[in-house]
Every structure is written in C-alpha cells, then in structure tokens.
Design a protein around this motif. Structure first.
Motif, PDB file in Angstrom:
ATOM      1  N   ALA A 125       2.704  -2.582  26.521  1.00  0.00           N
ATOM      2  CA  ALA A 125       3.222  -1.229  27.090  1.00  0.00           C
ATOM      3  C   ALA A 125       5.334  -2.027  26.937  1.00  0.00           C
ATOM      4  N   GLY A 126       5.618  -1.390  26.785  1.00  0.00           N
ATOM      5  CA  GLY A 126       6.873  -1.509  26.979  1.00  0.00           C
ATOM      6  C   GLY A 126       7.488  -2.957  26.649  1.00  0.00           C
ATOM      7  N   LYS A 127       7.050  -3.852  25.950  1.00  0.00           N
ATOM      8  CA  LYS A 127       7.428  -5.542  25.539  1.00  0.00           C
ATOM      9  C   LYS A 127       8.405  -4.953  24.632  1.00  0.00           C
ATOM     10  N   PRO A 128       9.422  -5.503  24.585  1.00  0.00           N
ATOM     11  CA  PRO A 128      10.444  -5.092  23.339  1.00  0.00           C
ATOM     12  C   PRO A 128      10.085  -6.100  22.234  1.00  0.00           C
ATOM     13  N   ALA A 129      10.257  -5.149  20.662  1.00  0.00           N
ATOM     14  CA  ALA A 129       9.286  -6.634  19.542  1.00  0.00           C
ATOM     15  C   ALA A 129      10.225  -6.415  18.658  1.00  0.00           C
ATOM     16  N   GLY A 130      10.087  -7.579  17.658  1.00  0.00           N
ATOM     17  CA  GLY A 130      10.424  -7.838  16.443  1.00  0.00           C
ATOM     18  C   GLY A 130       9.350  -7.822  15.807  1.00  0.00           C
ATOM     19  N   PRO A 166       8.465  -0.671  21.895  1.00  0.00           N
ATOM     20  CA  PRO A 166      10.024  -0.575  21.473  1.00  0.00           C
ATOM     21  C   PRO A 166      10.184  -1.860  20.341  1.00  0.00           C
ATOM     22  N   THR A 167      10.046  -1.623  19.251  1.00  0.00           N
ATOM     23  CA  THR A 167      10.024  -2.459  17.843  1.00  0.00           C
ATOM     24  C   THR A 167      12.160  -1.907  17.595  1.00  0.00           C
ATOM     25  N   VAL A 168      11.852  -3.146  16.944  1.00  0.00           N
ATOM     26  CA  VAL A 168      13.906  -3.171  16.437  1.00  0.00           C
ATOM     27  C   VAL A 168      13.083  -2.515  14.474  1.00  0.00           C
ATOM     28  N   ARG A 202      20.895  -8.704  16.163  1.00  0.00           N
ATOM     29  CA  ARG A 202      19.945  -7.642  16.670  1.00  0.00           C
ATOM     30  C   ARG A 202      19.274  -7.865  17.406  1.00  0.00           C
ATOM     31  N   TYR A 203      17.802  -8.518  16.844  1.00  0.00           N
ATOM     32  CA  TYR A 203      16.603  -8.533  18.135  1.00  0.00           C
ATOM     33  C   TYR A 203      17.023  -9.414  19.091  1.00  0.00           C
ATOM     34  N   VAL A 204      17.327 -10.187  19.536  1.00  0.00           N
ATOM     35  CA  VAL A 204      18.515 -10.553  20.495  1.00  0.00           C
ATOM     36  C   VAL A 204      18.485  -9.328  21.692  1.00  0.00           C
ATOM     37  N   ALA A 205      19.552  -8.603  20.772  1.00  0.00           N
ATOM     38  CA  ALA A 205      19.926  -7.640  21.563  1.00  0.00           C
ATOM     39  C   ALA A 205      19.340  -6.952  22.195  1.00  0.00           C
ATOM     40  N   TRP A 206      18.248  -6.422  21.111  1.00  0.00           N
ATOM     41  CA  TRP A 206      17.308  -5.819  21.351  1.00  0.00           C
ATOM     42  C   TRP A 206      16.157  -6.025  23.370  1.00  0.00           C
ATOM     43  N   LYS A 233      17.298  -8.252  25.193  1.00  0.00           N
ATOM     44  CA  LYS A 233      17.914  -7.938  26.488  1.00  0.00           C
ATOM     45  C   LYS A 233      18.237  -6.910  26.943  1.00  0.00           C
ATOM     46  N   LYS A 234      18.404  -6.025  25.629  1.00  0.00           N
ATOM     47  CA  LYS A 234      18.280  -3.963  26.905  1.00  0.00           C
ATOM     48  C   LYS A 234      16.978  -3.550  27.208  1.00  0.00           C
ATOM     49  N   HIS A 235      15.587  -4.139  26.376  1.00  0.00           N
ATOM     50  CA  HIS A 235      14.625  -2.963  26.894  1.00  0.00           C
ATOM     51  C   HIS A 235      13.196  -4.104  27.470  1.00  0.00           C
ATOM     52  N   ALA A 236      14.228  -5.733  28.299  1.00  0.00           N
ATOM     53  CA  ALA A 236      13.662  -6.078  28.483  1.00  0.00           C
ATOM     54  C   ALA A 236      13.017  -5.999  30.218  1.00  0.00           C
ATOM     55  N   ALA A 237      11.758  -6.311  30.534  1.00  0.00           N
ATOM     56  CA  ALA A 237      11.754  -5.482  31.977  1.00  0.00           C
ATOM     57  C   ALA A 237      12.683  -6.116  32.962  1.00  0.00           C
TER      58      ALA A 237
END
Ligand SMILES: Cc1cc2nc3c(=O)[nH]c(=O)nc-3n(C[C@H](O)[C@H](O)[C@H](O)COP(=O)(O)O)c2cc1C
Length: 183
Positions: free
Chosen positions: A104-109, A137-139, A173-177, A179-183
């Motif tokens: 839960a909550g881990k940003p993913a590609g 949350p997935t790109v 895009r993934y890197v930005a994602w 950075k935005k969502h990482a806890a």
C-alpha cells in the motif's frame, strides 16, 4: 547511498528472460539517487492462507525488501493474456496477513516485453487491476508495451538506440512519480 531504493519484481523466472534484460537495462536510465534491486520470487512457496501465522523465510525476506523500498517496478511477461502465476503468487504473499500488506502506498511503474505484437498489454492491464486494489499508485502514461525485436538491446545490455528516447521519457516520468508519492 541512493536516496530512492526501488524493488523490481520481474514476472518471469526464465534464465534468459527478456523481461529481466529489460529490467536491467531500464535501471541504467535512472538518475544517481535511484538504485534498483530485483527481488527474488522463484523460491516462494505457493501461497496458502494456512501459513499466514508462520510465513516461510523467503516470504519474510520478500516482505522486508518491499517494505524497505521507496518505490516499485514491475517488469512482466504475459502468459495466456495475463500475468504469470509466479508474479501473482508473490503479490499475494506480500499482501497478507490481512491488514499487513506491504504494497500500500508504494509508487510503482509497470512495463513488459513479449514476443507477441501486443507487448504484454493484457498482462499489464490485469496487473494494474490488482495494484489498484492494493492501493499502489501506478504511473499511467506513457504505457510501455514492447514487442521483442532485434536491436531492443545493444551488445552491452543497454536499451537500443531506437527505443532509448521513449524509455528515457518514461523513466523521467517514473522518477518524478516516485519522488512525489514516496513516503
Ligand atoms: C505459458 C506461456 C504463455 C504465453 N502467453 C503469451 C501471451 O499471452 N502473449 C504473448 O505476447 N506472449 C506469450 N507467451 C510468449 C512470451 O512472450 C515469451 O515466452 C517471452 O519470452 C516471455 O518472457 P520472458 O522471456 O521474460 O520469460 C507465452 C509464453 C508462455 C511460456
């Protein structure tokens, strides 16, 4: 030390997996503050809810690695128009016991490469369905559906020249994602 550790889950156990090659190559497009580590899923037992109270060492290891990561990358093969069972097995393991999911909550590609022209699109769609339920949350864009072709990788295992620009765009895009969502 890298600031962002990414747990990479490859949806294939095959020794010469093209998805593993893609996972290795895509990591080279990341900035220096990102590091990628492929998690092992081939030694996990088949998920059995009876084992929730006494998980195998391999299950504890997987959950620990996912929990310690700042982001996820799924690079999957497509088997019969869905994700391989080994990948679903790993996802199920790390989602349990109930209330103790580490996803839960881990940003993913998500991405994948197949021999077929649809480039794992159906497997990825099924995977996105599972990840949405697990609150990952997935790109969304760009989508990466790759058909394995001559030149996809160069001799050193990097992404070949024809695909590099597109995949670099995805990585940015993934890197930005993350950075935005990482806890
Ligand atoms: C059981 C099985 C089912 C497959 N189903 C599909 C499929 O639905 N779509 C597809 O494009 N390729 C399919 N393939 C071919 C895979 O794209 C090919 O084996 C590819 O190399 C698998 O990825 P890997 O090299 O990372 O293991 C299937 C292969 C296997 C073994």
């Amino acid at each position: 030390m890298s600031q962002y550790q990414i747990a990479v889950v490859v949806g294939s156990l095959r020794k010469d997996s093209i998805n593993r090659k893609l996972a290795n190559a895509i990591a080279k497009l990341a900035p220096p503050d990102f590091s990628f580590k492929q998690v092992q899923i081939g030694d996990l037992p088949l998920y059995n809810q009876d084992d929730d109270a006494s998980p195998a060492e391999s299950v504890k290891r997987l959950k620990g690695e996912i929990a310690a990561s700042q982001g996820l990358l799924f690079v999957t093969a497509e088997y019969n128009r869905s994700i391989p069972g080994v990948l679903k097995n790993a996802i199920d393991h790390a989602s349990r016991p109930y209330g103790q999911s580490v996803w839960a909550g881990k940003p993913a590609g998500v991405m994948g490469v197949s021999v077929g022209a649809t480039g794992t699109s159906m497997a990825q769609q099924h995977l996105r369905n599972v990840l949405a339920y697990l609150d990952v949350p997935t790109v969304g864009q760009p989508e990466i559906f790759i058909q394995a072709k001559e030149g996809l990788f160069d001799d050193a295992g990097n992404i070949g020249a024809d695909s590099r620009k597109f995949l670099q765009k995805w990585m940015d895009r993934y890197v930005a994602w993350v950075k935005k969502h990482a806890a």
